[in-house]
Motif scaffolding. Structure first.
Motif, short mmCIF file in Angstrom:
data_model
loop_
_atom_site.label_atom_id
_atom_site.label_comp_id
_atom_site.label_asym_id
_atom_site.label_seq_id
_atom_site.Cartn_x
_atom_site.Cartn_y
_atom_site.Cartn_z
N UNK A 188 0.84 -1.20 0.00
CA UNK A 188 0.00 0.00 0.00
C UNK A 188 0.87 1.26 0.00
N UNK A 189 1.94 1.27 0.80
CA UNK A 189 2.84 2.42 0.85
C UNK A 189 3.57 2.59 -0.48
N UNK A 190 3.91 1.50 -1.14
CA UNK A 190 4.62 1.60 -2.42
C UNK A 190 3.70 2.10 -3.53
N UNK A 191 2.44 1.68 -3.54
CA UNK A 191 1.53 2.15 -4.59
C UNK A 191 1.16 3.62 -4.40
N UNK A 192 1.28 4.13 -3.18
CA UNK A 192 0.99 5.54 -2.91
C UNK A 192 2.26 6.40 -2.97
N UNK A 193 3.38 5.82 -3.46
CA UNK A 193 4.66 6.52 -3.63
C UNK A 193 5.23 7.06 -2.33
N UNK A 221 9.84 2.91 -1.20
CA UNK A 221 10.37 2.17 -2.35
C UNK A 221 11.10 0.94 -1.86
N UNK A 222 11.34 0.00 -2.74
CA UNK A 222 12.02 -1.24 -2.35
C UNK A 222 13.44 -0.97 -1.90
N UNK A 223 14.11 0.01 -2.48
CA UNK A 223 15.50 0.26 -2.11
C UNK A 223 15.62 0.86 -0.71
N UNK A 224 14.50 1.31 -0.12
CA UNK A 224 14.52 1.85 1.24
C UNK A 224 14.54 0.75 2.30
#
Length: 154
Positions: free
Chosen positions: A98-103, A106-109
């Motif tokens: 959910x946090x990734x789709x809302x920008x 990110x995976x690198x974090x």
């Protein structure tokens, strides 16, 4: 919203600018999937390499499935809810998706997580890797239909 970008073509003689742009997106091999934010910079990068990739808006459920099935940590370990609870502020994979789709994330974090998902080839293959999606092929922007392609690749 976030874009899921999948590299479809892999030629040895790719233009230097296109190869550099795909390197910035972490797409070095065919069937690599990355999740990128939807902004003007990303849209420009996708237009540069549109003849080699396909992209569209990924939904939360599909992204959660991708993280759970194909997400990897260093040492080829899986990303689990327990790992996320211990090392991040997320309690589950769904919350991370959910946090990734809302920008917002990110995976690198995530410490130790690989930013690239190595996917299987799609069941029944690509529609054709030399034409755009609008013309019956597999390249370019495909909108919400990217979720169907990702489901075939899991």
């Amino acid at each position: 919203m976030a874009y899921a970008v999948i590299r479809v073509r892999g030629q040895p003689d790719v233009n230097r600018d296109i190869e550099y742009t795909m390197g910035l997106l972490n797409m070095t091999r065919v069937n690599h999937l990355v999740v990128v934010p939807e902004d003007d910079v990303t849209k420009g990068m996708l237009q540069v390499c549109k003849d080699y990739v396909t992209w569209g808006e990924i939904n939360e459920a599909t992204l959660a499935d991708v993280i759970r099935v194909r997400g990897r940590l260093s040492g080829d370990r899986e990303i689990t809810d327990d790992y996320l609870k211990e090392n991040t502020g997320f309690s589950s994979v769904e919350e991370l998706a959910k946090a990734m789709t809302e920008n917002e994330h990110r995976m690198k974090d995530i410490e130790g997580a690989k930013p690239v998902f190595r996917m299987h080839p799609p069941v029944k293959g690509y529609e054709g890797n030399k034409r755009s999606y609008r013309n019956g092929g597999a390249l370019g922007y495909r909108g919400e239909a990217i979720n169907d392609l990702i489901a075939r690749m899991l």
